[in-house]
Write a protein that holds these residues in place. Sequence first.
Motif, short mmCIF file in Angstrom:
data_model
loop_
_atom_site.label_atom_id
_atom_site.label_comp_id
_atom_site.label_asym_id
_atom_site.label_seq_id
_atom_site.Cartn_x
_atom_site.Cartn_y
_atom_site.Cartn_z
N UNK A 1 10.30 -55.58 37.01
CA UNK A 1 10.03 -56.38 38.22
C UNK A 1 10.46 -57.82 38.02
N UNK A 2 10.14 -58.40 36.88
CA UNK A 2 10.52 -59.79 36.62
C UNK A 2 12.04 -59.95 36.59
N UNK A 3 12.72 -58.99 35.97
CA UNK A 3 14.18 -59.07 35.94
C UNK A 3 14.77 -59.04 37.35
N UNK A 4 14.19 -58.21 38.20
CA UNK A 4 14.71 -58.06 39.55
C UNK A 4 14.40 -59.29 40.42
N UNK A 5 13.16 -59.75 40.35
CA UNK A 5 12.74 -60.81 41.27
C UNK A 5 12.99 -62.22 40.73
N UNK A 6 13.10 -62.40 39.42
CA UNK A 6 13.22 -63.75 38.86
C UNK A 6 14.51 -63.99 38.09
N UNK A 7 15.04 -62.96 37.44
CA UNK A 7 16.12 -63.22 36.49
C UNK A 7 17.41 -62.46 36.80
N UNK B 1 6.93 -64.73 27.09
CA UNK B 1 7.74 -65.02 25.90
C UNK B 1 8.53 -63.79 25.48
N UNK B 2 7.93 -62.62 25.61
CA UNK B 2 8.63 -61.39 25.23
C UNK B 2 9.87 -61.18 26.10
N UNK B 3 9.72 -61.35 27.43
CA UNK B 3 10.87 -61.11 28.30
C UNK B 3 11.94 -62.17 28.11
#
Length: 761
Positions: free
Chosen positions: A134-140, A166-168
Amino acid sequence: MFEHKKLRGLDDYFKELNARPEKGVYFYRICGYNEQVAEFIKRYYEAARTGGVIIEGRIPNPDNKNLAYFEEMMGMDFNMDLNFLTMKLKKWLPRMNDYQRNTVAGSIYNTLSELRRQGKNDNMLKNCYIKFMCWLYYKFERVTAQLGENKVPKILYEGDISNYELLLITVLSNAGCDVVLLEYNGDEGYLKADPQSQVSYKLDIAGLGAFPEGYCLRGMRDMQQAEASKQKLYGPAPKFSNCTNAWISGEQDHIAELKMPVSARGNDPKLFYNIYTRINGVWDKMTYLNDLYQMQLEIKNSGRRVVIVDEVIPLPTPDEINNVPRKYYNKPEQMIADLALQIRYGNNIELQRVMVKSFVDTMLDECKNESNNLNKLTNKAVYLICWLKRYMAQLFANWRMPEVACFIYMGGCRNENEAMFMRFISRLPVDVLILLPNLSAEKCCLTDKLLYEQNCVESLDVKKFPAENTQLQMATLAYHAERELDTLMYHDSGIYRNRQYSKANAVTLKTMYEEIAILWKEELKYRPNFSTVDDVVNMPVLFAKVSGVKDSDLEQYWGSIKQLLTPDTFLITQAPYISSDSYNEMKSYSTEFLKRGVLQRNVIKNHPSFRYGFLRDEIQDHILDKLQLLIDSRMIKGTFENGTEYTIVATIMNMNMDLVRKIQSFDFTKTNPKLIYINSGERMISLEDSIIVAFLNLVGFDVVFFVPTGYQSVEKHFNTVIMEEHQIGDYVYDLNVPDLRRFVVKKQPTSWRDRIFKRGK
């Protein structure tokens, strides 16, 4: 996978991948601040804004809508398998190429594997996988499509980073991203997630201190936007700028620095070298004036232009103000941009640009003080342009780089507008010298971080700069000694020299009737409530009406008035003193003398019919001050209602010369002049009489009306009760006023024997 490399310098962050000393990425956390770091953050912020991702605060956890969409598109299955991750990324982030997808999938797999080794179960790994996706799609998604390119994408994270964040970010860094973490509160929070600093390096350079209070990316961004807006206001940048005071050695006095040839001050062709200084006091009473005179001669003889202003910078005239076109403005920036167009110097476009830049900088500084008052800010800008246009030709005629003119201000800034003008011209190719020789005079209100000051111990009362030889007056040592003795004797001592003060305000005393005779002949300095504040005298004066006759004893009544007739007393025995029908030449000029409720002092003083031009300047000013006060107070009925204000002006401008002489002779600390007005009949006192007595009260006269009839008299024309009335006895009518100058009071018997044997004599 990319390795995390150590920096050789902060500039390494901005090198392309194939130009770096070692092929790899940088992952640093910044816990300290200095100017070098500040500039780096600005530059890195811009790089991340255009080619990366900026995180201000925590990354929000996926919400229900995010999770529902993920489940709909990807399902909720999970396998701890590299091929599974690669397949899912291909569907979820289709813009990634095979290299990018494989790199990110491998990095995620390594991270999840490390979590499994730490004891995390499959359900926890699944949750981590879903959060990452989700973070990759919406933020990165923006950076995932740039991974592996020669221009390395940037991630800028602000705040205390969480473990999963920090992990992502480590996943993305390993896949080919540069990362900077900004830790305003220190490194302790980060070390909870990475105690051994295995993932990133801590920036360690010389001179680091704590971040400024309130520092954040948003504030920096606002400053950058403000700077960009300012650049729009500036227009094209000038090719040269000011080097103000930085070239001064500090070993010489400022006068010597001022006289230094411009060519000896510096040789950078992009700079003009000027001095901006204020000298408080004098270095030598005996030579001060001569030194100044010789200084300005040297400057003029060297071909430099000099402007000298004494005591006050004259306000812009109505014509000067009207020559600055203005529009309706909604915000300060709009006003500044429009009025900056009024600055024109056709002989040198670069000097014009310097003027515009200084104008914009000055007005933006003023915005901080007047941010909520656009009208006042506009007026200040108009003043600035008016003064610039007034002095431009004198300072910059046929100007060429690196010429520097000279502006000398004797007396210092009296108000914020003058201080603003000094700050403005000090950024132009002009030496600015402010002189305050009298240490006891009003202080200069100018404050400026660029301003140099030279403080001298001695003081000298000088109001005019010795610009011409005919003005140069040199004092002897004995003269200075006498002035110092004056200061000791007449300052806060209760002793006053003749006409020590030139300004005074009248304070009307409320008294008993019997006190009038007691206070009448007393000098003002001995009366109650007398004071001097900031070189202004507060004069306690009498303003009273005495109604009736005590015990109906006319002889004693006239005798009591005669006792008040001093050489300084002006006596009126018949009403009206001035008839409303009397011819007054000044009536035809009153509309010239008063405009919009304000006395036009220069017009009055220069008018051929002005009757008081022979008086001392301070007395003329005192008369005009009190006339303006009388008008402003609306004490007289009809003021600003039916044109009475013009009658006031005409009446005061046409006073009896005996009254004028008494005003001229008036010393504000000694016995004041008097006016006695006797109205024994039934004729009304005129409006002009009321104007005269009200004015004389403000000037400092003792004024007493004797009205034996008790009739209403002068108060008819006043809006408020401004005098004390004393009822002393019976009303007596149809009296004829005797010649009080020759009146003799018969001595009254004082004992019972005198009363018996002297009766009838």
